[in-house]
Design a protein around this motif. Structure first.
Motif, PDB file in Angstrom:
ATOM      1  N   ASP A 185      17.243  35.018  78.168  1.00 18.09           N
ATOM      2  CA  ASP A 185      17.803  36.115  77.372  1.00 18.09           C
ATOM      3  C   ASP A 185      18.193  35.621  75.980  1.00 18.09           C
ATOM      4  O   ASP A 185      18.890  34.602  75.841  1.00 18.09           O
ATOM      5  CB  ASP A 185      19.025  36.704  78.071  1.00 18.09           C
ATOM      6  CG  ASP A 185      18.639  37.709  79.146  1.00 18.09           C
ATOM      7  OD1 ASP A 185      17.744  38.533  78.891  1.00 18.09           O
ATOM      8  OD2 ASP A 185      19.213  37.656  80.247  1.00 18.09           O
ATOM      9  N   ALA A 203      17.342  46.184  63.767  1.00  9.32           N
ATOM     10  CA  ALA A 203      17.264  46.480  65.199  1.00  9.32           C
ATOM     11  C   ALA A 203      15.838  46.856  65.602  1.00  9.32           C
ATOM     12  O   ALA A 203      15.337  46.425  66.653  1.00  9.32           O
ATOM     13  CB  ALA A 203      18.234  47.606  65.549  1.00  9.32           C
ATOM     14  N   LYS A 204      15.169  47.649  64.782  1.00  8.79           N
ATOM     15  CA  LYS A 204      13.794  48.057  65.099  1.00  8.79           C
ATOM     16  C   LYS A 204      12.841  46.859  65.077  1.00  8.79           C
ATOM     17  O   LYS A 204      11.930  46.772  65.905  1.00  8.79           O
ATOM     18  CB  LYS A 204      13.343  49.136  64.121  1.00  8.79           C
ATOM     19  CG  LYS A 204      14.042  50.474  64.346  1.00  8.79           C
ATOM     20  CD  LYS A 204      13.575  51.531  63.354  1.00  8.79           C
ATOM     21  CE  LYS A 204      14.245  52.878  63.657  1.00  8.79           C
ATOM     22  NZ  LYS A 204      13.830  53.937  62.693  1.00  8.79           N
ATOM     23  N   GLU A 207      13.086  44.605  68.316  1.00  2.16           N
ATOM     24  CA  GLU A 207      12.630  45.147  69.604  1.00  2.16           C
ATOM     25  C   GLU A 207      11.488  44.330  70.201  1.00  2.16           C
ATOM     26  O   GLU A 207      11.423  44.132  71.425  1.00  2.16           O
ATOM     27  CB  GLU A 207      12.198  46.593  69.437  1.00  2.16           C
ATOM     28  CG  GLU A 207      11.774  47.241  70.734  1.00  2.16           C
ATOM     29  CD  GLU A 207      11.277  48.660  70.565  1.00  2.16           C
ATOM     30  OE1 GLU A 207      11.201  49.385  71.573  1.00  2.16           O
ATOM     31  OE2 GLU A 207      10.967  49.048  69.412  1.00  2.16           O
ATOM     32  N   LYS A 210      12.462  41.578  72.688  1.00  3.68           N
ATOM     33  CA  LYS A 210      13.193  41.965  73.895  1.00  3.68           C
ATOM     34  C   LYS A 210      14.557  41.270  74.011  1.00  3.68           C
ATOM     35  O   LYS A 210      14.869  40.637  75.015  1.00  3.68           O
ATOM     36  CB  LYS A 210      12.357  41.660  75.136  1.00  3.68           C
ATOM     37  CG  LYS A 210      11.014  42.380  75.160  1.00  3.68           C
ATOM     38  CD  LYS A 210      10.207  42.016  76.387  1.00  3.68           C
ATOM     39  CE  LYS A 210       8.852  42.719  76.387  1.00  3.68           C
ATOM     40  NZ  LYS A 210       8.030  42.331  77.569  1.00  3.68           N
ATOM     41  N   PRO A 211      15.404  41.398  72.982  1.00  2.00           N
ATOM     42  CA  PRO A 211      16.728  40.774  73.063  1.00  2.00           C
ATOM     43  C   PRO A 211      17.615  41.493  74.075  1.00  2.00           C
ATOM     44  O   PRO A 211      17.445  42.693  74.329  1.00  2.00           O
ATOM     45  CB  PRO A 211      17.289  40.932  71.652  1.00  2.00           C
ATOM     46  CG  PRO A 211      16.632  42.180  71.144  1.00  2.00           C
ATOM     47  CD  PRO A 211      15.235  42.166  71.729  1.00  2.00           C
ATOM     48  N   PHE A 213      20.851  41.921  73.525  1.00  2.00           N
ATOM     49  CA  PHE A 213      21.545  42.842  72.628  1.00  2.00           C
ATOM     50  C   PHE A 213      21.563  42.308  71.207  1.00  2.00           C
ATOM     51  O   PHE A 213      21.298  41.131  70.961  1.00  2.00           O
ATOM     52  CB  PHE A 213      22.953  43.206  73.108  1.00  2.00           C
ATOM     53  CG  PHE A 213      23.937  42.072  73.317  1.00  2.00           C
ATOM     54  CD1 PHE A 213      24.338  41.242  72.277  1.00  2.00           C
ATOM     55  CD2 PHE A 213      24.510  41.869  74.572  1.00  2.00           C
ATOM     56  CE1 PHE A 213      25.278  40.234  72.463  1.00  2.00           C
ATOM     57  CE2 PHE A 213      25.451  40.849  74.774  1.00  2.00           C
ATOM     58  CZ  PHE A 213      25.833  40.038  73.727  1.00  2.00           C
ATOM     59  N   PHE A 214      21.840  43.209  70.282  1.00  2.00           N
ATOM     60  CA  PHE A 214      22.061  42.915  68.863  1.00  2.00           C
ATOM     61  C   PHE A 214      23.552  43.127  68.623  1.00  2.00           C
ATOM     62  O   PHE A 214      24.064  44.233  68.787  1.00  2.00           O
ATOM     63  CB  PHE A 214      21.201  43.852  68.017  1.00  2.00           C
ATOM     64  CG  PHE A 214      21.331  43.705  66.525  1.00  2.00           C
ATOM     65  CD1 PHE A 214      21.778  42.529  65.933  1.00  2.00           C
ATOM     66  CD2 PHE A 214      20.969  44.767  65.681  1.00  2.00           C
ATOM     67  CE1 PHE A 214      21.877  42.411  64.551  1.00  2.00           C
ATOM     68  CE2 PHE A 214      21.062  44.661  64.305  1.00  2.00           C
ATOM     69  CZ  PHE A 214      21.518  43.481  63.740  1.00  2.00           C
ATOM     70  N   SER A 233      18.935  52.677  67.281  1.00  2.00           N
ATOM     71  CA  SER A 233      18.430  51.345  67.624  1.00  2.00           C
ATOM     72  C   SER A 233      17.623  51.382  68.920  1.00  2.00           C
ATOM     73  O   SER A 233      18.063  51.964  69.914  1.00  2.00           O
ATOM     74  CB  SER A 233      19.596  50.368  67.790  1.00  2.00           C
ATOM     75  OG  SER A 233      19.140  49.138  68.337  1.00  2.00           O
ATOM     76  N   VAL A 235      17.147  48.683  70.621  1.00  2.00           N
ATOM     77  CA  VAL A 235      17.708  47.609  71.441  1.00  2.00           C
ATOM     78  C   VAL A 235      19.201  47.868  71.646  1.00  2.00           C
ATOM     79  O   VAL A 235      19.832  48.597  70.878  1.00  2.00           O
ATOM     80  CB  VAL A 235      17.488  46.218  70.793  1.00  2.00           C
ATOM     81  CG1 VAL A 235      16.008  45.951  70.625  1.00  2.00           C
ATOM     82  CG2 VAL A 235      18.202  46.109  69.444  1.00  2.00           C
TER      83      VAL A 235
END
Length: 386
Positions: A185, A203-204, A207, A210-211, A213-214, A233, A235
């Motif tokens: 992760d 954020a876009k 994507e 595949k994080p 979270f931001f 977002s 994500v």
């Protein structure tokens, strides 16, 4: 039992200063807490001294009353300094109660839901400047058993980021993803540095990697702005390390402004306040992922809390630290398969070594977020401590 003294122990730890707080009682039982507040330690120490004036002579086991009265009587309520001072004292009072009754703190919070907690590491990237270096350091971390890692790839940018700088940041994320594979992760840190359109743009772009979270895409003082980024977002968005108490979090929850919440046990009111915040999040199906880049006492307190929280998700921890971390407390972490086992020792399960703390006195440190020195987070000589 009565409180007879409260002392602070600031300890230089290279990027900031840990601030340990110790409460002494007339029965010889002591408790420790941590109020580490980056770059405002002198104000923090003064705030603890003010709290001490009203607490000496009181029963340390009346934790809720002490917390309530201290918060109420501050008049200028909340904020990082006052809440950090109160958080540390509150931790120390729970430590005293646990030692007095010979049980770990999680027993007072309803017992264990979790025997161990999953962690993500911060600081694994120390010294890296170029994408290739981040990838190399990420691979080493995974070889040590790390399953989740966080970092800020955005240099010294503030509010906006040029296409060239964004491309470099994305190259950094790509290098780490390639180095560690798809099963690890990645958590991307924004440090609250961007405006709304820039946060959405980043954020876009994230994507594709595949994080998990931001984190903190926008500054923490406008939750409507955070909600705007979250809404657009692709994500998950995490935030909350710079919110204090359940009253700040009420607005966060009313707006559903974040997918993960990250209160810090050293700043948001201590153990019981975070327990209350986590319960509010639980009924909204929001995962609880405490902010925890601080020292060994805060880490011990957060582990006790995490033991009792059904919606606990993942815990931040520093990957390595100054070599004297092992000397200033009796911390003894058991790390395996990406998780840390929760201590069953009384109270917080560790003590500070006052003499060793005094050997590493306060040193001034400055904020690195806007200087391009974000990765200068560790000295040349460090130690892994799990």
């Amino acid at each position: 039992m009565r409180i007879i003294d409260i002392k602070t122990f600031p300890v230089d730890c290279f990027r900031t200063n840990w601030v340990f707080v110790k409460v002494y009682t007339d029965e010889g039982i002591t408790g420790v807490g941590e109020a580490t507040l980056e770059y405002k330690e002198k104000a923090l120490i003064g705030a603890v001294e003010h709290i001490k004036e009203s607490l000496v002579g009181q029963n340390p086991l009346n934790i809720e009353k002490i917390w309530h009265d201290t918060y109420r009587d501050a008049y200028w309520r909340g904020g990082a300094v006052l809440m950090s001072a109160l958080s540390a004292v509150e931790m120390a009072l729970w430590d005293i109660l646990g030692k007095a009754l010979n049980v770990p703190i999680y027993q007072f919070l309803g017992g264990k839901v979790n025997d161990k907690v999953r962690i993500y590491v911060n600081g694994w990237f120390a010294g890296a400047k170029e994408p290739k270096e981040f990838g190399e350091k990420a691979k080493i971390a995974v070889e040590r058993g790390v399953t989740a890692m966080k970092w800020d790839p955005f240099g010294k940018n503030y509010m906006e980021i040029s296409n060239a700088e964004l491309d470099k940041a994305l190259q950094c994320v790509a290098a780490v993803r390639e180095a560690v594979g798809d099963q690890i992760d990645l958590l991307i840190e924004g440090h609250g540095r961007f405006n709304v359109p820039t946060g959405i743009k980043i954020a876009k772009e994230l994507e594709q990697f595949k994080p998990m979270f931001f984190e903190e895409p926008v500054p923490p003082d406008n939750l409507d702005a955070l909600k705007e980024v979250k809404t657009k977002s692709p994500v998950a968005i995490a935030a909350g390390e710079r919110l204090y108490t359940r009253w700040d979090y009420r607005e966060m929850f009313d707006k559903m402004a974040a997918d993960y919440i990250q209160p810090d046990i050293s700043h948001a009111g201590g153990i019981m306040e975070l327990k209350k915040i986590s319960a509010e999040a639980e009924c909204r199906y929001i995962p609880f992922a405490p902010h925890n880049p601080s020292g060994p006492v805060a880490n011990a307190a957060t582990l006790q809390l995490a033991a009792s929280c059904p919606n606990f998700c993942i815990l931040e921890i520093m990957y390595s630290d100054v070599e004297w971390r092992k000397d200033v407390t009796t911390e003894n972490l058991h790390y395996q398969d990406g998780c840390i086992t929760i201590s069953d020792k009384p109270g917080l399960g560790l003590e500070i070594n006052e003499g060793e703390c005094l050997r590493h006195p306060y040193q001034p440190h400055t904020l690195r977020h806007y200087t391009g020195a974000l990765t200068d987070i560790r000295p040349a000589k460090t130690e892994f401590y799990f």
